[in-house]
Design a protein around this motif. Structure first.
Motif, short mmCIF file in Angstrom:
data_model
loop_
_atom_site.label_atom_id
_atom_site.label_comp_id
_atom_site.label_asym_id
_atom_site.label_seq_id
_atom_site.Cartn_x
_atom_site.Cartn_y
_atom_site.Cartn_z
N SER A 1 3.09 -6.78 -25.74
CA SER A 1 3.07 -6.74 -24.17
C SER A 1 4.33 -7.25 -23.61
O SER A 1 4.63 -6.63 -22.51
N ILE B 1 6.64 -4.37 -23.52
CA ILE B 1 6.40 -3.42 -22.63
C ILE B 1 6.93 -3.98 -21.35
O ILE B 1 7.55 -2.98 -20.58
N ARG C 1 1.98 1.52 -21.31
CA ARG C 1 2.06 1.64 -22.72
C ARG C 1 3.03 2.05 -23.26
O ARG C 1 3.99 2.94 -22.37
#
Length: 497
Positions: free
Chosen positions: A461, A464, A479
């Protein structure tokens, strides 16, 4: 600037080497290598044991040093030569404007090659760069003979000499042989000799900033014979090989002298390791030579010294070689600061565990020089860490580092805090997660470990978040997207070409 003002502002000596692994210090208990002068700088200074190169090849690493910026800001997220360096604010430029006499000796690896980037003077040796030697594809004014300072000097000593005389390519990471000429003609000695001459001809009314920038231990692996002999019969530790690493080499990639991966014949690898360690010890002794002369000029106690590398060298770890990849041998670098005159009040002998990066060099040295730090700089000054080991910082230090390198199918994005590391291969989707605290050799990929899933999810995360909005399209709908075409140079820098 008056002499009295000079006395209140320290000289700055930045020493960089090219392609030195983080663990190649005898101070760290390395079973083979000898680095007495670097050990002493660390013993009487401060060592940072979680220093990294976020984009581990020569060009982007140097962009971080020059600008103090992360890779997405200076725009170089892979290796690409012949892209103009048009940065308004640079480390030597800011020091020059504040009254320092600035000099670089050795490797710059900028474009055009003779760009000063804020230095008053550059005595240049970038090593063998193919784009400067390819006479069929570049204008004459870019030919190596025209831009380099070392080769004309060498030919004045040895008529007809060339950098190719040993038959070693500049990226031949597994082929080695001793230097064939007298030691004082080696590029490492030349870099120190020219740096010593700067001490003679510098402006004594100003503090100086000297960047002593070595090409070695980057290949060619060509140490002087005496240094090769120190290691040729040594009992080397085997490279670390992860259980995830390649097991076979059906195409014989390891036989290629400039391989980046493959099963290299054992004898050749041992010779390469001997030469690599020999080059580091050679540099160490030459650094000692320069420090003795600095003492003779009475400037040792008024000079802040910083030592680091632009990136590491895998040298067979996981059957991989050279750099670019996100593993510790490639990205983790040595980093030492020394302040013999106690200008900065450092905790001598301290070892700092917070994660630092090459972008932190510029704000640190500007602060040491009492020079304003431009708002373009994104790195952080390291001096409070060096004084307190992070225990009394006014604000939290960075929690992690985002690293990357565009390189075709081997393009990677990675996140580390120095204790854990998450890696994503953007073209294949392969993921790796290592617990560096328990597995510093990155032997075990924990992607399938149930106990690691929470940490993997967290670091994914974070990546990302770092890649959100990137022009390559690495993230869509929150994603990671596999197979998006990587670029070496981001659009905002390409627009300035």
């Amino acid at each position: 600037m008056t002499t009295s003002t000079h006395e209140k502002r320290p000289n700055i000596l930045l020493i960089t080497v090219d392609q030195m692994r983080y663990d190649c210090l005898s101070l760290l208990g390395h079973p083979v290598i000898e680095t007495p002068n670097l050990d002493e700088l660390a013993r009487t200074g401060v060592r940072f044991d979680h220093a990294y190169s976020a984009t581990p090849t020569c060009v982007p690493a140097r962009a971080a040093i020059f600008t103090g910026q992360k890779q997405t800001s200076h725009g170089r997220v892979g290796y690409q030569d012949r892209v103009p360096w048009n940065y308004d604010k640079t480390l030597p430029g800011e020091l020059a404007k504040s009254g320092y006499h600035t000099q670089c000796v050795g490797k710059m690896h900028v474009y055009p090659a003779r760009s000063l980037l804020g230095f008053h003077n550059v005595i240049l040796h970038d090593g063998y760069l193919h784009h400067n030697r390819n006479k069929h594809s570049v204008p004459m004014q870019e030919h190596f003979n025209e831009v380099d300072d070392y080769l004309p000097w060498l030919r004045a000593q040895v008529p007809g000499a060339d950098l190719l005389d040993l038959g070693l390519d500049c990226n031949a990471s597994t082929v080695a042989r001793p230097w064939a000429l007298p030691e004082h003609l080696h590029p490492t000695n030349w870099t120190v000799s020219q740096s010593i001459d700067f001490l003679r001809r510098r402006d004594p009314s100003k503090p100086f900033f000297l960047w002593m920038s070595f090409v070695r231990p980057h290949s060619p692996l060509d140490p002087p014979q005496a240094y090769f002999d120190l290691y040729k019969d040594a009992d080397f530790p085997d490279p670390v090989i992860g259980d995830w690493a390649m097991k076979e080499d059906p195409q014989g990639s390891g036989l290629n002298p400039v391989t980046s991966k493959g099963l290299v014949p054992k004898r050749r690898l041992r010779n390469a390791m001997a030469a690599y360690y020999a080059l580091i010890t050679h540099i160490d002794h030459q650094i000692g030579r320069f420090l003795q002369v600095l003492e003779e000029y009475g400037e040792r106690n008024n000079t802040i010294i910083m030592f680091t590398s632009d990136h590491g060298e895998l040298m067979g770890d996981h059957h991989l070689f050279r750099k670019t990849l996100p593993y510790e041998g490639s990205t983790h670098i040595p980093f030492i600061v020394n302040d013999p005159g106690d200008c900065l009040g450092l905790d001598k002998g301290n070892v700092v565990s917070e994660i630092i990066e090459l972008r932190d060099i510029m704000p640190s040295l500007l602060e040491a020089a009492s020079t304003e730090i431009p708002d373009t700089v994104e790195g952080n000054s390291i001096w409070d860490l060096a004084r307190t080991n992070g225990k009394a910082l006014e604000r939290p230090w960075r929690e992690y580092l985002h690293g990357e390198h565009a390189q075709g199918m081997d393009s990677t994005q990675w996140i580390t805090d120095g204790w854990e590391k998450y890696i994503w291969y953007s073209q294949t989707g392969e993921e790796q997660f290592f617990n560096l605290a328990e597995d510093p050799g990155e032997l075990h990929n924990l992607m399938d470990s149930p106990q690691a899933q929470e940490r993997i999810h967290y670091w994914r995360s974070v990546l990302i978040q770092e890649l959100e909005g990137r022009e390559e399209g690495y993230v869509q709908d929150g994603r990671l997207v596999v197979g998006r075409k990587p670029v070496n140079i981001l659009a905002h820098l390409r627009s300035n070409e």
